[in-house]
Design a protein around this motif. Structure first.
Motif, mmCIF file in Angstrom:
data_model
loop_
_atom_site.group_PDB
_atom_site.id
_atom_site.type_symbol
_atom_site.label_atom_id
_atom_site.label_comp_id
_atom_site.label_asym_id
_atom_site.label_seq_id
_atom_site.Cartn_x
_atom_site.Cartn_y
_atom_site.Cartn_z
ATOM 1 N N GLU A 62 0.805 -1.221 0.000
ATOM 2 C CA GLU A 62 0.000 0.000 0.000
ATOM 3 C C GLU A 62 0.837 1.269 0.000
ATOM 4 O O GLU A 62 0.439 2.266 -0.608
ATOM 5 N N ASP A 63 1.986 1.256 0.685
ATOM 6 C CA ASP A 63 2.801 2.468 0.724
ATOM 7 C C ASP A 63 3.371 2.792 -0.659
ATOM 8 O O ASP A 63 3.552 3.959 -0.992
ATOM 9 N N LEU A 64 3.620 1.790 -1.498
ATOM 10 C CA LEU A 64 4.055 2.041 -2.871
ATOM 11 C C LEU A 64 2.946 2.734 -3.647
ATOM 12 O O LEU A 64 3.179 3.723 -4.350
ATOM 13 N N ALA A 65 1.712 2.261 -3.495
ATOM 14 C CA ALA A 65 0.574 2.886 -4.167
ATOM 15 C C ALA A 65 0.416 4.338 -3.711
ATOM 16 O O ALA A 65 0.159 5.234 -4.520
ATOM 17 N N ARG A 73 -0.060 13.133 -8.296
ATOM 18 C CA ARG A 73 -0.795 14.338 -7.913
ATOM 19 C C ARG A 73 0.072 15.585 -8.116
ATOM 20 O O ARG A 73 -0.396 16.601 -8.625
ATOM 21 N N ARG A 74 1.349 15.489 -7.730
ATOM 22 C CA ARG A 74 2.264 16.621 -7.921
ATOM 23 C C ARG A 74 2.486 16.921 -9.407
ATOM 24 O O ARG A 74 2.779 18.053 -9.768
ATOM 25 N N ALA A 75 2.334 15.908 -10.265
ATOM 26 C CA ALA A 75 2.491 16.100 -11.709
ATOM 27 C C ALA A 75 1.193 16.584 -12.353
ATOM 28 O O ALA A 75 1.112 16.712 -13.569
ATOM 29 N N GLY A 76 0.156 16.847 -11.547
ATOM 30 C CA GLY A 76 -1.098 17.390 -12.065
ATOM 31 C C GLY A 76 -2.114 16.340 -12.482
ATOM 32 O O GLY A 76 -3.066 16.654 -13.181
ATOM 33 N N TRP A 77 -1.939 15.106 -12.059
ATOM 34 C CA TRP A 77 -2.854 14.031 -12.395
ATOM 35 C C TRP A 77 -3.826 13.781 -11.253
ATOM 36 O O TRP A 77 -3.572 14.146 -10.109
ATOM 37 N N ASP A 78 -4.922 13.122 -11.581
ATOM 38 C CA ASP A 78 -5.925 12.730 -10.602
ATOM 39 C C ASP A 78 -5.794 11.221 -10.394
ATOM 40 O O ASP A 78 -6.340 10.433 -11.171
ATOM 41 N N PRO A 79 -5.043 10.785 -9.349
ATOM 42 C CA PRO A 79 -4.833 9.350 -9.164
ATOM 43 C C PRO A 79 -5.997 8.661 -8.457
ATOM 44 O O PRO A 79 -6.649 9.246 -7.593
ATOM 45 N N MET A 80 -6.257 7.430 -8.856
ATOM 46 C CA MET A 80 -7.228 6.563 -8.196
ATOM 47 C C MET A 80 -6.485 5.278 -7.864
ATOM 48 O O MET A 80 -5.807 4.720 -8.725
ATOM 49 N N VAL A 81 -6.605 4.807 -6.636
ATOM 50 C CA VAL A 81 -5.913 3.592 -6.218
ATOM 51 C C VAL A 81 -6.940 2.474 -6.059
ATOM 52 O O VAL A 81 -7.921 2.622 -5.331
ATOM 53 N N GLN A 95 -14.096 4.634 -15.326
ATOM 54 C CA GLN A 95 -13.380 5.909 -15.361
ATOM 55 C C GLN A 95 -12.614 6.137 -16.651
ATOM 56 O O GLN A 95 -12.280 7.267 -16.973
ATOM 57 N N GLN A 96 -12.283 5.069 -17.369
ATOM 58 C CA GLN A 96 -11.498 5.147 -18.597
ATOM 59 C C GLN A 96 -10.290 6.064 -18.405
ATOM 60 O O GLN A 96 -10.184 7.132 -19.024
ATOM 61 N N PRO A 97 -9.369 5.657 -17.536
ATOM 62 C CA PRO A 97 -8.210 6.502 -17.244
ATOM 63 C C PRO A 97 -7.290 6.660 -18.447
ATOM 64 O O PRO A 97 -7.305 5.836 -19.364
ATOM 65 N N SER A 98 -6.501 7.714 -18.423
ATOM 66 C CA SER A 98 -5.528 7.959 -19.485
ATOM 67 C C SER A 98 -4.253 7.168 -19.262
ATOM 68 O O SER A 98 -3.466 6.993 -20.177
ATOM 69 N N ALA A 99 -4.037 6.720 -18.029
ATOM 70 C CA ALA A 99 -2.828 5.970 -17.706
ATOM 71 C C ALA A 99 -3.113 4.994 -16.577
ATOM 72 O O ALA A 99 -4.003 5.221 -15.757
ATOM 73 N N VAL A 100 -2.337 3.890 -16.562
ATOM 74 C CA VAL A 100 -2.397 2.932 -15.464
ATOM 75 C C VAL A 100 -0.982 2.652 -14.989
ATOM 76 O O VAL A 100 -0.032 2.691 -15.766
ATOM 77 N N VAL A 101 -0.874 2.383 -13.693
ATOM 78 C CA VAL A 101 0.402 1.984 -13.101
ATOM 79 C C VAL A 101 0.137 0.742 -12.269
ATOM 80 O O VAL A 101 -0.793 0.710 -11.464
ATOM 81 N N VAL A 102 0.966 -0.281 -12.491
ATOM 82 C CA VAL A 102 0.897 -1.503 -11.703
ATOM 83 C C VAL A 102 2.294 -1.811 -11.187
ATOM 84 O O VAL A 102 3.279 -1.242 -11.657
ATOM 85 N N SER A 103 2.381 -2.760 -10.237
ATOM 86 C CA SER A 103 3.680 -3.023 -9.628
ATOM 87 C C SER A 103 4.192 -4.441 -9.835
ATOM 88 O O SER A 103 5.190 -4.816 -9.241
ATOM 89 N N GLY A 104 3.532 -5.224 -10.687
ATOM 90 C CA GLY A 104 3.997 -6.590 -10.900
ATOM 91 C C GLY A 104 3.659 -7.114 -12.278
ATOM 92 O O GLY A 104 2.676 -6.694 -12.898
ATOM 93 N N GLU A 105 4.491 -8.049 -12.765
ATOM 94 C CA GLU A 105 4.270 -8.648 -14.084
ATOM 95 C C GLU A 105 2.922 -9.356 -14.167
ATOM 96 O O GLU A 105 2.286 -9.344 -15.217
ATOM 97 N N ASP A 106 2.473 -9.966 -13.061
ATOM 98 C CA ASP A 106 1.170 -10.623 -13.075
ATOM 99 C C ASP A 106 0.055 -9.615 -13.336
ATOM 100 O O ASP A 106 -0.908 -9.906 -14.034
ATOM 101 N N MET A 107 0.215 -8.399 -12.802
ATOM 102 C CA MET A 107 -0.775 -7.342 -13.028
ATOM 103 C C MET A 107 -0.722 -6.854 -14.473
ATOM 104 O O MET A 107 -1.745 -6.502 -15.048
ATOM 105 N N VAL A 108 0.483 -6.849 -15.069
ATOM 106 C CA VAL A 108 0.634 -6.467 -16.479
ATOM 107 C C VAL A 108 -0.162 -7.433 -17.346
ATOM 108 O O VAL A 108 -0.924 -7.023 -18.228
#
Length: 168
Positions: A62-65, A73-81, A95-108
């Motif tokens: 969770e701390d990574l998220a 947020r500092r880069a001007g984005w609206d993050p959702m976890v 939400q159809q986000p413009s970007a996604v971030v994941v932390s593992g190959e299984d999530m990819v």
């Protein structure tokens, strides 16, 4: 606009929409609506213009998220976890986000399956992990080592080019 006019635009294929099961109400995805307004020289309200800066995060621990969300947020984005894959899939569709971030190959792999099943527009995909090899892979994912590449992460969020044009 008159309700019937909007329905006619949908029926004629001028406006992208989908019907909900049950009552059959129409839903218009926000990116398609914005594109429709722009292509027909209609004004786009400011509150809709900001929609293009939504970032969906699913990272463990969770701390990574939280760190990724704070940097976004500092880069001007609206993050959702998202807390779990089910919530991630729901947020992705709704939400159809413009970007996604994941932390593992299984999530990819899971996201690639979701993306293959959905007709989603171009989306920035970032894998952020301490043991990730750096660069852009053949599947379009930007891979960064976290936390050592926080500036690169912010830079990726600031870019508007397609994944193929993003620097390694």
């Amino acid at each position: 606009m008159n309700f019937r006019t909007v329905i006619r635009w949908i029926e004629r294929g001028h406006l992208e929409a989908y019907k909900l099961p049950g009552r059959g109400d129409n839903r218009i995805p926000l990116p398609g609506f914005i594109s429709f307004l722009q292509s027909n020289q209609m004004p786009v309200p400011d509150e809709l213009r900001e929609h293009g800066k939504t970032l969906l995060i699913m990272a463990e621990p969770e701390d990574l998220a939280a760190e990724l969300a704070s940097t976004a947020r500092r880069a001007g984005w609206d993050p959702m976890v998202a807390a779990d894959p089910m919530q991630f899939g729901y947020a992705l569709a709704e939400q159809q986000p413009s970007a996604v971030v994941v932390s593992g190959e299984d999530m990819v792999q899971a996201f690639n399956r979701l993306r293959r099943d959905a007709e989603s527009p171009e989306i920035l995909c970032i894998l952020a992990s301490a043991d990730t090899p750096v660069g852009v892979s053949t599947d379009g994912w930007c891979r960064i080592q976290w936390p050592t590449e926080q500036k690169r992460f912010s830079g990726l969020l600031d870019m508007s080019e397609s994944p193929a044009q993003r620097p390694a």
